[in-house]
Design a protein around this motif. Structure first.
Motif, PDB file in Angstrom:
ATOM      1  N   GLU A 140    -138.211  14.655 -98.857  1.00 12.65           N
ATOM      2  CA  GLU A 140    -138.817  15.221-100.031  1.00 12.65           C
ATOM      3  C   GLU A 140    -138.079  16.390-100.465  1.00 12.65           C
ATOM      4  OE1 GLU A 140    -142.881  15.583 -99.499  1.00 12.65           O
ATOM      5  OE2 GLU A 140    -143.321  13.323 -99.850  1.00 12.65           O
ATOM      6  N   ASP A 141    -136.699  16.418-100.590  1.00 16.29           N
ATOM      7  CA  ASP A 141    -135.828  17.463-100.837  1.00 16.29           C
ATOM      8  C   ASP A 141    -135.676  18.753 -99.676  1.00 16.29           C
ATOM      9  OD1 ASP A 141    -135.330  16.000-103.169  1.00 16.29           O
ATOM     10  OD2 ASP A 141    -136.567  17.377-104.453  1.00 16.29           O
ATOM     11  N   ALA A 142    -136.276  18.495 -98.675  1.00 21.53           N
ATOM     12  CA  ALA A 142    -135.916  19.607 -97.685  1.00 21.53           C
ATOM     13  C   ALA A 142    -134.788  19.570 -97.134  1.00 21.53           C
ATOM     14  CB  ALA A 142    -136.952  19.251 -96.500  1.00 21.53           C
ATOM     15  N   VAL A 143    -133.904  18.131 -97.074  1.00 20.35           N
ATOM     16  CA  VAL A 143    -132.554  18.138 -96.783  1.00 20.35           C
ATOM     17  C   VAL A 143    -131.850  17.593 -97.972  1.00 20.35           C
ATOM     18  CG1 VAL A 143    -130.877  17.186 -95.042  1.00 20.35           C
ATOM     19  CG2 VAL A 143    -133.178  18.325 -94.467  1.00 20.35           C
ATOM     20  N   LEU A 144    -130.584  18.361 -98.325  1.00 13.29           N
ATOM     21  CA  LEU A 144    -130.091  17.609 -99.378  1.00 13.29           C
ATOM     22  C   LEU A 144    -128.379  17.569 -98.969  1.00 13.29           C
ATOM     23  CD1 LEU A 144    -131.105  19.612-102.459  1.00 13.29           C
ATOM     24  CD2 LEU A 144    -131.868  17.321-101.525  1.00 13.29           C
ATOM     25  N   LEU A 145    -127.949  16.300 -99.364  1.00 16.41           N
ATOM     26  CA  LEU A 145    -126.418  16.095 -98.673  1.00 16.41           C
ATOM     27  C   LEU A 145    -125.626  15.940 -99.944  1.00 16.41           C
ATOM     28  CD1 LEU A 145    -124.282  15.875 -96.493  1.00 16.41           C
ATOM     29  CD2 LEU A 145    -124.861  13.402 -96.397  1.00 16.41           C
ATOM     30  N   HIS A 146    -124.469  16.621-100.191  1.00 16.39           N
ATOM     31  CA  HIS A 146    -123.660  16.455-101.372  1.00 16.39           C
ATOM     32  C   HIS A 146    -122.294  16.067-100.734  1.00 16.39           C
ATOM     33  CE1 HIS A 146    -126.972  18.816-103.222  1.00 16.39           C
ATOM     34  NE2 HIS A 146    -126.649  19.888-102.492  1.00 16.39           N
ATOM     35  N   THR A 147    -121.636  15.091-101.665  1.00 17.91           N
ATOM     36  CA  THR A 147    -120.295  14.788-101.383  1.00 17.91           C
ATOM     37  C   THR A 147    -119.490  15.023-102.773  1.00 17.91           C
ATOM     38  OG1 THR A 147    -120.489  12.340-101.849  1.00 17.91           O
ATOM     39  CG2 THR A 147    -121.034  13.119 -99.463  1.00 17.91           C
ATOM     40  N   THR A 163    -108.729  15.903-103.799  1.00 17.16           N
ATOM     41  CA  THR A 163    -109.671  16.977-103.027  1.00 17.16           C
ATOM     42  C   THR A 163    -111.015  16.246-102.698  1.00 17.16           C
ATOM     43  OG1 THR A 163    -110.843  17.403-105.365  1.00 17.16           O
ATOM     44  CG2 THR A 163    -108.928  18.756-104.771  1.00 17.16           C
ATOM     45  N   TRP A 164    -111.613  17.066-101.587  1.00 10.89           N
ATOM     46  CA  TRP A 164    -113.010  16.292-101.120  1.00 10.89           C
ATOM     47  C   TRP A 164    -113.731  17.443-100.658  1.00 10.89           C
ATOM     48  CZ3 TRP A 164    -113.819  17.560 -95.988  1.00 10.89           C
ATOM     49  CH2 TRP A 164    -112.773  18.258 -95.353  1.00 10.89           C
ATOM     50  N   GLY A 165    -115.118  17.156-100.526  1.00 11.67           N
ATOM     51  CA  GLY A 165    -115.861  18.025 -99.754  1.00 11.67           C
ATOM     52  C   GLY A 165    -117.197  17.302 -99.553  1.00 11.67           C
ATOM     53  N   LEU A 166    -117.613  18.019 -98.488  1.00 15.96           N
ATOM     54  CA  LEU A 166    -119.079  17.674 -97.948  1.00 15.96           C
ATOM     55  C   LEU A 166    -120.035  18.803 -97.874  1.00 15.96           C
ATOM     56  CD1 LEU A 166    -120.812  15.201 -96.827  1.00 15.96           C
ATOM     57  CD2 LEU A 166    -120.006  15.972 -94.166  1.00 15.96           C
ATOM     58  N   GLY A 167    -121.220  18.879 -98.441  1.00 18.58           N
ATOM     59  CA  GLY A 167    -122.157  20.031 -98.354  1.00 18.58           C
ATOM     60  C   GLY A 167    -123.378  19.725 -97.975  1.00 18.58           C
ATOM     61  N   ASN A 168    -124.426  20.690 -97.588  1.00 15.18           N
ATOM     62  CA  ASN A 168    -125.722  20.501 -97.051  1.00 15.18           C
ATOM     63  C   ASN A 168    -126.416  21.595 -97.244  1.00 15.18           C
ATOM     64  OD1 ASN A 168    -127.399  21.249 -94.622  1.00 15.18           O
ATOM     65  ND2 ASN A 168    -127.678  18.944 -95.017  1.00 15.18           N
ATOM     66  N   GLU A 169    -127.906  21.398 -97.615  1.00 13.21           N
ATOM     67  CA  GLU A 169    -128.665  22.550 -97.977  1.00 13.21           C
ATOM     68  C   GLU A 169    -130.074  21.972 -97.277  1.00 13.21           C
ATOM     69  OE1 GLU A 169    -129.622  23.502-102.069  1.00 13.21           O
ATOM     70  OE2 GLU A 169    -127.841  22.191-102.599  1.00 13.21           O
ATOM     71  N   THR A 170    -130.354  22.861 -96.370  1.00 10.23           N
ATOM     72  CA  THR A 170    -131.539  22.588 -95.370  1.00 10.23           C
ATOM     73  C   THR A 170    -132.508  23.653 -95.476  1.00 10.23           C
ATOM     74  OG1 THR A 170    -130.186  21.190 -93.905  1.00 10.23           O
ATOM     75  CG2 THR A 170    -132.444  21.899 -93.183  1.00 10.23           C
ATOM     76  N   LYS A 171    -133.754  23.203 -95.831  1.00 13.75           N
ATOM     77  CA  LYS A 171    -134.895  24.318 -96.048  1.00 13.75           C
ATOM     78  C   LYS A 171    -135.386  24.646 -94.661  1.00 13.75           C
ATOM     79  CE  LYS A 171    -137.701  23.935 -99.396  1.00 13.75           C
ATOM     80  NZ  LYS A 171    -138.745  23.310-100.168  1.00 13.75           N
ATOM     81  N   LEU A 172    -135.235  25.806 -94.320  1.00 15.47           N
ATOM     82  CA  LEU A 172    -135.734  26.524 -93.203  1.00 15.47           C
ATOM     83  C   LEU A 172    -137.303  26.884 -93.134  1.00 15.47           C
ATOM     84  CD1 LEU A 172    -132.508  28.665 -91.933  1.00 15.47           C
ATOM     85  CD2 LEU A 172    -133.146  26.398 -91.341  1.00 15.47           C
ATOM     86  N   ILE A 173    -137.785  27.668 -94.250  1.00 14.55           N
ATOM     87  CA  ILE A 173    -138.909  27.970 -94.418  1.00 14.55           C
ATOM     88  C   ILE A 173    -139.058  28.125 -96.147  1.00 14.55           C
ATOM     89  CG2 ILE A 173    -139.409  29.341 -92.484  1.00 14.55           C
ATOM     90  CD1 ILE A 173    -138.778  31.782 -94.096  1.00 14.55           C
ATOM     91  N   TYR A 192    -113.990  25.827 -94.334  1.00 13.13           N
ATOM     92  CA  TYR A 192    -115.517  25.616 -94.283  1.00 13.13           C
ATOM     93  C   TYR A 192    -116.264  27.004 -94.626  1.00 13.13           C
ATOM     94  CZ  TYR A 192    -115.154  28.744 -90.202  1.00 13.13           C
ATOM     95  OH  TYR A 192    -114.751  29.776 -89.338  1.00 13.13           O
ATOM     96  N   GLN A 193    -117.541  26.869 -95.109  1.00 12.36           N
ATOM     97  CA  GLN A 193    -118.261  27.913 -95.431  1.00 12.36           C
ATOM     98  C   GLN A 193    -119.772  27.662 -95.238  1.00 12.36           C
ATOM     99  OE1 GLN A 193    -118.863  30.821 -99.440  1.00 12.36           O
ATOM    100  NE2 GLN A 193    -117.816  28.958 -99.430  1.00 12.36           N
ATOM    101  N   ALA A 194    -120.462  28.681 -94.641  1.00 14.24           N
ATOM    102  CA  ALA A 194    -121.887  28.480 -94.101  1.00 14.24           C
ATOM    103  C   ALA A 194    -122.548  29.794 -94.317  1.00 14.24           C
ATOM    104  CB  ALA A 194    -122.010  28.017 -92.840  1.00 14.24           C
ATOM    105  N   GLY A 195    -124.019  29.759 -94.424  1.00 17.66           N
ATOM    106  CA  GLY A 195    -124.797  31.002 -94.675  1.00 17.66           C
ATOM    107  C   GLY A 195    -126.066  30.635 -94.966  1.00 17.66           C
ATOM    108  N   VAL A 196    -126.701  31.382 -95.801  1.00 20.44           N
ATOM    109  CA  VAL A 196    -128.166  31.217 -96.026  1.00 20.44           C
ATOM    110  C   VAL A 196    -128.354  31.286 -97.732  1.00 20.44           C
ATOM    111  CG1 VAL A 196    -129.218  31.795 -93.900  1.00 20.44           C
ATOM    112  CG2 VAL A 196    -128.848  33.685 -95.570  1.00 20.44           C
ATOM    113  N   ARG A 197    -129.491  30.827 -98.008  1.00 20.76           N
ATOM    114  CA  ARG A 197    -129.907  30.979 -99.433  1.00 20.76           C
ATOM    115  C   ARG A 197    -131.347  31.398 -99.527  1.00 20.76           C
ATOM    116  NH1 ARG A 197    -128.116  26.160-103.094  1.00 20.76           N
ATOM    117  NH2 ARG A 197    -126.197  27.616-103.112  1.00 20.76           N
ATOM    118  N   ALA A 198    -131.513  32.241-100.251  1.00 18.18           N
ATOM    119  CA  ALA A 198    -133.107  32.966-100.298  1.00 18.18           C
ATOM    120  C   ALA A 198    -133.466  32.912-101.876  1.00 18.18           C
ATOM    121  CB  ALA A 198    -133.073  34.336 -99.990  1.00 18.18           C
ATOM    122  N   THR A 199    -134.576  32.452-102.031  1.00 18.93           N
ATOM    123  CA  THR A 199    -135.169  32.216-103.357  1.00 18.93           C
ATOM    124  C   THR A 199    -135.963  33.518-103.494  1.00 18.93           C
ATOM    125  OG1 THR A 199    -135.242  29.962-103.301  1.00 18.93           O
ATOM    126  CG2 THR A 199    -136.722  31.066-104.831  1.00 18.93           C
TER     127      THR A 199
END
Length: 237
Positions: A140-147, A163-173, A192-199
């Motif tokens: 239910e959108d807690a995990v999103l995978l983008h290509t 060009t190519w890319g694989l991305g992920n968004e995973t809700k922690l809280i 590569y790039q990784a980190g956090v997103r805060a609303t």
């Protein structure tokens, strides 16, 4: 809410006023979604490494219902002062809207005028690119995978690359997500790039903090990105 907006606004001014660090965009991998109809957003970020700072402002709007148009610009500093390093015009549309536990399909295309800094003067060139976008929703959108799969024509080098890319968004809280991506071209090492997103304000203000580098590169290639995204309410017509 006013407190959150004030904090975000101060952060934007800080990003635009920083005097040192480097390079090119928030997240490279895009999703197969567009802004809601009659909505606009402003994305701003700074990318920092040991060599300098690149500052971006990227406003975009969807005024037709299924076409998001953005015009991004970045500024850098060299010995001659501040200059416009990149100016990018892009359009993005969706063929299939993503739903919870479903998938979406879209496409984007754009053109970039790139200005290089150098002792023999600032030289300009044009890059043209396009990408096919897919996004998948899980839990239910807690995990999103983008290509992403696309191509870019580089005017300076007179070459065309896949060009190519694989991305992920995973809700922690509730208001915090883990974001990450791997991307590259058909030649050269991927990055590569990784980190956090805060609303900060649901559906209106988001803050990203990420770290990136190229696989196999030393510490000179590493960078940190601090970005903010503001989304307007639906605009009345």
């Amino acid at each position: 809410m006013k407190k959150h907006i004030m904090i975000a606004t101060v952060a934007v001014h800080g990003l635009l006023g920083m005097q040192s660090a480097f390079a090119a965009g928030a997240m490279n991998v895009d999703d197969a979604q567009v802004l809601g109809a009659n909505k606009c957003q402003l994305e701003t970020w700074g990318k920092f490494n040991r060599d300098g700072t690149e500052r971006w402002l990227n406003p975009s709007c969807n005024l037709t219902g299924n076409l998001e148009v953005s015009w991004g610009n970045s500024w850098q500093r060299d010995g001659a002062g501040m200059y416009l390093a990149n100016s990018q015009l892009q359009g993005k549309t969706v063929f299939r809207e993503m739903s919870p536990d479903g998938y979406g399909v879209g496409m984007l295309a754009g053109v970039v005028r790139q200005t290089d800094s150098g002792d023999d003067g600032r030289k300009r060139s044009w890059n043209v690119y396009s990408k096919l976008l897919t996004s998948f929703s899980f839990k239910e959108d807690a995990v999103l995978l983008h290509t992403n799969l696309g191509a870019i024509r580089k005017g300076k080098e007179q070459t065309t690359r896949l060009t190519w890319g694989l991305g992920n968004e995973t809700k922690l809280i509730d208001r915090l997500s883990l974001i990450g991506e791997v991307f590259g071209e058909n030649k050269g090492k991927p990055s590569y790039q990784a980190g956090v997103r805060a609303t900060l304000v649901p559906e209106h203000v988001e803050l990203d903090l990420t770290y990136g580098n190229t696989f196999g590169a030393d510490t000179r290639g590493r960078y940190v990105v601090l970005g903010l995204r503001f989304i307007t309410p639906e605009l009345k017509r």
